[in-house]
Design an enzyme around this catalytic site. Structure first.
Site, PDB file in Angstrom:
ATOM      1  N   GLU A 273      42.851   8.584 -18.327  1.00 41.51           N
ATOM      2  CA  GLU A 273      43.700   7.467 -17.512  1.00 41.51           C
ATOM      3  C   GLU A 273      42.978   6.063 -18.180  1.00 41.51           C
ATOM      4  O   GLU A 273      43.697   5.237 -18.144  1.00 41.51           O
ATOM      5  CB  GLU A 273      43.665   7.714 -15.989  1.00 41.51           C
ATOM      6  CG  GLU A 273      44.534   8.826 -15.384  1.00 41.51           C
ATOM      7  CD  GLU A 273      45.682   9.109 -15.847  1.00 41.51           C
ATOM      8  OE1 GLU A 273      46.457   8.306 -16.198  1.00 41.51           O
ATOM      9  OE2 GLU A 273      46.140  10.211 -16.015  1.00 41.51           O
TER      10      GLU A 273
ATOM     11  N   HIS B 237      44.645   5.090 -21.558  1.00 37.86           N
ATOM     12  CA  HIS B 237      45.686   4.597 -21.314  1.00 37.86           C
ATOM     13  C   HIS B 237      45.477   2.940 -20.699  1.00 37.86           C
ATOM     14  O   HIS B 237      45.876   2.098 -21.462  1.00 37.86           O
ATOM     15  CB  HIS B 237      46.491   4.945 -19.897  1.00 37.86           C
ATOM     16  CG  HIS B 237      47.311   6.387 -20.326  1.00 37.86           C
ATOM     17  ND1 HIS B 237      48.284   6.428 -21.284  1.00 37.86           N
ATOM     18  CD2 HIS B 237      47.109   7.672 -19.733  1.00 37.86           C
ATOM     19  CE1 HIS B 237      48.585   7.712 -21.395  1.00 37.86           C
ATOM     20  NE2 HIS B 237      48.026   8.429 -20.466  1.00 37.86           N
TER      21      HIS B 237
END
Length: 161
Positions: A68, A71
């Site tokens: 994550e 990202h």
């Protein structure tokens, strides 16, 4: 572990592996079952599944956090942050993040096969989860006509009292 401890964990991982601070909010979301975490492009917040931590432990959860954060940091740098982008794949490899999280036990989202397309020429079977119009398709093996059959559902035996 609570949301505040998760926030500190993500901030620590961000500085350690990416050399950049995580400046937004991180929280647990107990509704996440099919995915380990989510990154929101508008708010830049991250949500992590507490079920992954409970079932697979801190090592797997840290790999999800790294994913994550890939990202997050790529999006803020205006680089390719989607799964298909080369920048994303390269950063995943550099920090040792996983591309996909391990599935939770019993979290299968697969629908049962309800229909079967059967070739009338060669007998090839094509299982389907949804009803389809066989006139729109042909057999991939012999180009024959297909016939739609409904699969009989297996019911579990009930226990009498």
């Amino acid at each position: 572990m609570n949301d505040q401890e998760l926030q500190q964990w993500i901030e620590r991982v961000s500085l350690t592996f990416f050399g950049r601070p995580f400046l937004h909010r991180a929280s647990f979301n107990s509704r996440l079952r099919a995915t380990g975490g989510r990154y929101f492009t508008k708010s830049h917040n991250i949500e992590i599944s507490p079920h992954q931590l409970a079932v697979h432990g801190e090592e797997e959860t840290e790999a999800i956090i790294k994913h994550e954060l890939c990202h997050y940091h790529l999006h803020l740098q205006r680089k390719g942050f989607q799964h298909r982008d080369a920048d994303f794949k390269q950063l995943l490899a550099e920090v040792g993040a996983t591309r996909h999280c391990r599935p939770l036990p019993g979290a299968s989202r697969r629908l049962p096969v309800k229909y079967l397309l059967v070739c009338q020429a060669c007998g090839m079977n094509y299982p389907r989860k949804r009803r389809t119009d066989p006139r729109k398709y042909a057999c991939g093996r012999c180009r024959g006509r297909l016939k739609l059959l409904q699969v009989q559902q297996q019911t579990e035996p009930t226990v009498g009292t």
